[in-house]
Scaffold this motif. Sequence first.
Motif, PDB file in Angstrom:
ATOM      1  N   SER A  10       0.833  -1.215   0.000  1.00  0.00           N
ATOM      2  CA  SER A  10       0.000   0.000   0.000  1.00  0.00           C
ATOM      3  C   SER A  10       0.862   1.257   0.000  1.00  0.00           C
ATOM      4  O   SER A  10       0.459   2.300  -0.506  1.00  0.00           O
ATOM      5  N   LEU A  11       2.086   1.136   0.598  1.00  0.00           N
ATOM      6  CA  LEU A  11       2.976   2.299   0.594  1.00  0.00           C
ATOM      7  C   LEU A  11       3.578   2.524  -0.796  1.00  0.00           C
ATOM      8  O   LEU A  11       3.688   3.652  -1.274  1.00  0.00           O
ATOM      9  N   LEU A  12       3.982   1.415  -1.422  1.00  0.00           N
ATOM     10  CA  LEU A  12       4.626   1.533  -2.740  1.00  0.00           C
ATOM     11  C   LEU A  12       3.608   1.852  -3.836  1.00  0.00           C
ATOM     12  O   LEU A  12       3.878   2.612  -4.754  1.00  0.00           O
ATOM     13  N   PHE A  13       2.465   1.221  -3.744  1.00  0.00           N
ATOM     14  CA  PHE A  13       1.426   1.415  -4.761  1.00  0.00           C
ATOM     15  C   PHE A  13       0.138   1.860  -4.050  1.00  0.00           C
ATOM     16  O   PHE A  13      -0.736   1.046  -3.775  1.00  0.00           O
ATOM     17  N   PRO A  14       0.044   3.129  -3.720  1.00  0.00           N
ATOM     18  CA  PRO A  14      -1.160   3.591  -3.006  1.00  0.00           C
ATOM     19  C   PRO A  14      -2.408   3.367  -3.854  1.00  0.00           C
ATOM     20  O   PRO A  14      -2.381   3.546  -5.072  1.00  0.00           O
ATOM     21  N   ALA A  15      -3.462   2.971  -3.185  1.00  0.00           N
ATOM     22  CA  ALA A  15      -4.700   2.659  -3.909  1.00  0.00           C
ATOM     23  C   ALA A  15      -5.318   3.923  -4.480  1.00  0.00           C
ATOM     24  O   ALA A  15      -5.355   4.967  -3.825  1.00  0.00           O
ATOM     25  N   VAL A  16      -5.750   3.828  -5.718  1.00  0.00           N
ATOM     26  CA  VAL A  16      -6.425   4.948  -6.374  1.00  0.00           C
ATOM     27  C   VAL A  16      -7.916   4.762  -6.180  1.00  0.00           C
ATOM     28  O   VAL A  16      -8.437   3.648  -6.378  1.00  0.00           O
ATOM     29  N   PRO A  17      -8.614   5.802  -5.785  1.00  0.00           N
ATOM     30  CA  PRO A  17     -10.060   5.659  -5.585  1.00  0.00           C
ATOM     31  C   PRO A  17     -10.735   5.153  -6.850  1.00  0.00           C
ATOM     32  O   PRO A  17     -10.460   5.631  -7.946  1.00  0.00           O
ATOM     33  N   GLY A  18     -11.574   4.175  -6.696  1.00  0.00           N
ATOM     34  CA  GLY A  18     -12.309   3.633  -7.825  1.00  0.00           C
ATOM     35  C   GLY A  18     -11.773   2.308  -8.312  1.00  0.00           C
ATOM     36  O   GLY A  18     -12.443   1.617  -9.088  1.00  0.00           O
ATOM     37  N   GLN A  19     -10.586   1.948  -7.871  1.00  0.00           N
ATOM     38  CA  GLN A  19     -10.007   0.720  -8.405  1.00  0.00           C
ATOM     39  C   GLN A  19     -10.367  -0.504  -7.589  1.00  0.00           C
ATOM     40  O   GLN A  19     -10.112  -1.628  -8.023  1.00  0.00           O
ATOM     41  N   SER A  20     -10.892  -0.305  -6.392  1.00  0.00           N
ATOM     42  CA  SER A  20     -11.278  -1.453  -5.583  1.00  0.00           C
ATOM     43  C   SER A  20     -12.603  -1.149  -4.898  1.00  0.00           C
ATOM     44  O   SER A  20     -12.998   0.014  -4.747  1.00  0.00           O
ATOM     45  N   GLU A  21     -13.207  -2.230  -4.445  1.00  0.00           N
ATOM     46  CA  GLU A  21     -14.506  -2.048  -3.795  1.00  0.00           C
ATOM     47  C   GLU A  21     -14.354  -1.375  -2.434  1.00  0.00           C
ATOM     48  O   GLU A  21     -15.277  -0.723  -1.946  1.00  0.00           O
ATOM     49  N   ASP A  22     -13.172  -1.529  -1.857  1.00  0.00           N
ATOM     50  CA  ASP A  22     -12.951  -0.912  -0.545  1.00  0.00           C
ATOM     51  C   ASP A  22     -12.761   0.587  -0.655  1.00  0.00           C
ATOM     52  O   ASP A  22     -13.033   1.321   0.291  1.00  0.00           O
ATOM     53  N   GLN A  23     -12.263   1.014  -1.792  1.00  0.00           N
ATOM     54  CA  GLN A  23     -12.005   2.443  -1.955  1.00  0.00           C
ATOM     55  C   GLN A  23     -12.727   2.930  -3.220  1.00  0.00           C
ATOM     56  O   GLN A  23     -12.136   3.033  -4.296  1.00  0.00           O
ATOM     57  N   LYS A  24     -13.992   3.239  -3.009  1.00  0.00           N
ATOM     58  CA  LYS A  24     -14.793   3.648  -4.165  1.00  0.00           C
ATOM     59  C   LYS A  24     -14.570   5.131  -4.461  1.00  0.00           C
ATOM     60  O   LYS A  24     -14.252   5.929  -3.567  1.00  0.00           O
ATOM     61  N   LEU A  25     -14.781   5.466  -5.696  1.00  0.00           N
ATOM     62  CA  LEU A  25     -14.681   6.867  -6.103  1.00  0.00           C
ATOM     63  C   LEU A  25     -15.975   7.572  -5.710  1.00  0.00           C
ATOM     64  O   LEU A  25     -17.062   7.154  -6.103  1.00  0.00           O
ATOM     65  N   GLU A  26     -15.866   8.621  -4.923  1.00  0.00           N
ATOM     66  CA  GLU A  26     -17.049   9.335  -4.436  1.00  0.00           C
ATOM     67  C   GLU A  26     -17.475  10.361  -5.471  1.00  0.00           C
ATOM     68  O   GLU A  26     -16.715  11.247  -5.848  1.00  0.00           O
ATOM     69  N   LEU A  27     -18.708  10.246  -5.930  1.00  0.00           N
ATOM     70  CA  LEU A  27     -19.251  11.189  -6.907  1.00  0.00           C
ATOM     71  C   LEU A  27     -20.582  11.713  -6.401  1.00  0.00           C
ATOM     72  O   LEU A  27     -21.310  11.005  -5.724  1.00  0.00           O
ATOM     73  N   GLN A  28     -20.862  12.960  -6.781  1.00  0.00           N
ATOM     74  CA  GLN A  28     -22.121  13.563  -6.379  1.00  0.00           C
ATOM     75  C   GLN A  28     -22.989  13.766  -7.609  1.00  0.00           C
ATOM     76  O   GLN A  28     -22.486  14.122  -8.684  1.00  0.00           O
ATOM     77  N   ALA A  29     -24.280  13.544  -7.462  1.00  0.00           N
ATOM     78  CA  ALA A  29     -25.204  13.677  -8.590  1.00  0.00           C
ATOM     79  C   ALA A  29     -25.557  15.152  -8.799  1.00  0.00           C
ATOM     80  O   ALA A  29     -26.644  15.619  -8.453  1.00  0.00           O
ATOM     81  N   VAL A  30     -24.589  15.890  -9.357  1.00  0.00           N
ATOM     82  CA  VAL A  30     -24.766  17.318  -9.622  1.00  0.00           C
ATOM     83  C   VAL A  30     -24.316  17.588 -11.055  1.00  0.00           C
ATOM     84  O   VAL A  30     -23.654  16.742 -11.658  1.00  0.00           O
ATOM     85  N   PRO A  31     -24.664  18.748 -11.630  1.00  0.00           N
ATOM     86  CA  PRO A  31     -24.146  19.087 -12.958  1.00  0.00           C
ATOM     87  C   PRO A  31     -22.626  18.994 -12.977  1.00  0.00           C
ATOM     88  O   PRO A  31     -21.958  19.519 -12.099  1.00  0.00           O
ATOM     89  N   GLY A  32     -22.126  18.354 -14.007  1.00  0.00           N
ATOM     90  CA  GLY A  32     -20.698  18.081 -14.072  1.00  0.00           C
ATOM     91  C   GLY A  32     -20.424  16.584 -13.973  1.00  0.00           C
ATOM     92  O   GLY A  32     -19.346  16.119 -14.377  1.00  0.00           O
ATOM     93  N   LEU A  33     -21.399  15.836 -13.467  1.00  0.00           N
ATOM     94  CA  LEU A  33     -21.216  14.387 -13.334  1.00  0.00           C
ATOM     95  C   LEU A  33     -21.096  13.738 -14.709  1.00  0.00           C
ATOM     96  O   LEU A  33     -20.304  12.805 -14.905  1.00  0.00           O
ATOM     97  N   MET A  34     -21.874  14.230 -15.672  1.00  0.00           N
ATOM     98  CA  MET A  34     -21.827  13.658 -17.009  1.00  0.00           C
ATOM     99  C   MET A  34     -20.459  13.853 -17.645  1.00  0.00           C
ATOM    100  O   MET A  34     -19.972  13.012 -18.395  1.00  0.00           O
ATOM    101  N   THR A  35     -19.810  14.981 -17.326  1.00  0.00           N
ATOM    102  CA  THR A  35     -18.461  15.226 -17.855  1.00  0.00           C
ATOM    103  C   THR A  35     -17.502  14.159 -17.325  1.00  0.00           C
ATOM    104  O   THR A  35     -16.696  13.602 -18.087  1.00  0.00           O
ATOM    105  N   VAL A  36     -17.616  13.877 -16.040  1.00  0.00           N
ATOM    106  CA  VAL A  36     -16.735  12.870 -15.410  1.00  0.00           C
ATOM    107  C   VAL A  36     -16.978  11.502 -16.040  1.00  0.00           C
ATOM    108  O   VAL A  36     -16.026  10.789 -16.405  1.00  0.00           O
ATOM    109  N   LEU A  37     -18.250  11.156 -16.199  1.00  0.00           N
ATOM    110  CA  LEU A  37     -18.566   9.825 -16.727  1.00  0.00           C
ATOM    111  C   LEU A  37     -18.171   9.706 -18.202  1.00  0.00           C
ATOM    112  O   LEU A  37     -17.630   8.677 -18.630  1.00  0.00           O
ATOM    113  N   ASP A  38     -18.426  10.772 -18.969  1.00  0.00           N
ATOM    114  CA  ASP A  38     -18.029  10.742 -20.379  1.00  0.00           C
ATOM    115  C   ASP A  38     -16.509  10.612 -20.506  1.00  0.00           C
ATOM    116  O   ASP A  38     -15.994   9.883 -21.364  1.00  0.00           O
ATOM    117  N   GLN A  39     -15.804  11.313 -19.652  1.00  0.00           N
ATOM    118  CA  GLN A  39     -14.342  11.263 -19.701  1.00  0.00           C
ATOM    119  C   GLN A  39     -13.852   9.856 -19.365  1.00  0.00           C
ATOM    120  O   GLN A  39     -12.964   9.309 -20.035  1.00  0.00           O
TER     121      GLN A  39
END
Lengths: 390, 242
Positions: A10-39
Amino acid sequence: MAQILEVFKSLLFPAVPGQSEDQKLELQAVPGLMTVLDQALFRSNEGQLTATICSSHALLVCWLDTKYQSQLVLQSLVRHELEPSKRRDACEAFARQCLESSMDAIERLSTEKFAQSANLTDPYDSLSSVGGHSASSSVLNGVGSQSVATSILESKEEICRRVPMQRRKECWESPRMICPDHVWAEDSYSACQRSIRNLMKHPFIVKEADVLSPLAKDNNSAGSGSHILSGSTERQASLLFQLVQEDLPMRLYHFNQAMQADSVVTKRLYLVKSEYRAPFRAFLEAHQTLLKAPSLEHVEACLSSKSRAGDNLGKNFQQLLKTPALVELLALEREIEQLEQDIGQAIYPFSELARTLDHRKARVKAVSGVIQADQLGYLEDLVRVRYHLN
Amino acid sequence: MLVLTWYLTSIKPRFCFHLQRLKCVLCRKGGSGTSSGIRPILLDLQGFPRDDSLENRTPLQGAVDLKGNIEDFVWHLECLSNLTKRKNGFSTMKSSSNHSQSSGVDVNSVIVKGCTESFDSELLKCQLLDWFSMVERQHELQRENGHLPDEIRQAEMAMSIAGAPEKSLKMVQHRLEKMHADRQLRLDVLKELLEDLCLREMNLYVNISGPNPKQSLVLKQTSAVGFLGVTLQLAGEPLPVG
């Protein structure tokens, strides 16, 4: 031991949010979400869209070159072509059409069609825009001296720009083209094809093909085919001619081939984009409706309490209406409106005069001691009057 | 071919620029370049390049000298006014192979009167300057008091609720509860669908949460320019909002 290894990992390869079920990427349902998802969708499928991405870049660059070259031709016409002639007018009309077509094509390629249906609440969507291109050749009629005031009030919401600026408030999705899809590709292709076809049918292209083609191959030679336009203008026109007749169709052909090769992927991308847009817009509609409604807490408080303090609320409301800033704003608005009407009344006779002169097909002519020859080109272009070609 | 010739006492390059703009204002809409008001003139005076075709050489491009632009504009109106006063200030010229012949153009007397007797250049200059200064003050007040419309709306709603009978309030309460439940249901559907879709299509684990029920919907600024955005930025083209 295993735990120590996990810690090192975990020190050498820190977990990136979204790559595991334990560390999900937090998103809010607001304008701009579609940009994130499209990207994210684009990044996931980028490798399968190489042909479409490359060909669309090339097509866009070609249209940008066409736009730039059209501007150069128009500038050259103004600076060097002082004597009016039919060929000069045809060249100018062609350059303007190229410019118009290139701006439309650039807008289509860079805009997400999905967003057009998402941002309907923007009040500027439904309003007319007043662009900078010349008015139609039909005769313009004034509003009438009695209707100046009402016309000014009616024109309050005009944009007066070619592309209206989108406001961020009440804008749910960005119109930027983040992830290409099949509908975008087809729409862009058909629009570009239509534009190129219309440009190829322009009288200037049809008549001048023999003159401009040899010059396009040899840009160093001075204009010798036609002696009416200067060498500089001939060179610029031949470059524009080459772009329209050779480069654009070729790029469009490549784009079409890429579009067909990647059609399976782009069609799937379109379906995925539709899939996550529908519930998102449904949620935002519900949220918007709730924003406009009164607060539930306040209603419950009114129901539970015996005295509703209506008088206090009324006083509070009246005090807000008498806020000095609001009073000043309203007073300013009234005065501005009156000033606009007065200015309109003052300008109206001059606008009628300008329309009369335009209707008579005015042409600035060099007169010794009055208008110099070197000012003619600039003046002609600025006036941009037309006469019927015989 | 009929050619209309202007005899002018002095010429400036912007003269015809203003004239071309004048014909497109205060007219019944005849095309995309026309306006029923005077907004195009006001934009021109502020230096907004409406003409994309000649934006590199629009006389007013980048001009922030508002007073200078207004004086320039009014000066050209005075030129037109002087021309209108003169006999044969506007004439036509019929050109043929050997010689040319000119004849005067009659301008409508109402137009002549409007351009000469009724025209006060100093007053127009002051009106334009006042207009711009008032609009600037309006923008300043709007920036400082952006919260005011919402506060007034909330106060108005609170006042109407306070004055409503109990039966109506209960109906309103019921409807509001349904709206809250509907919003929550849609959020749950959105959450479930997005989490499943992101994992399926993008190999991403996401957790979707809803905004504050009182949060207004404003598109946030992101760094995503689109897959064609870099090319547009390098060419100096404006990007859509995002």
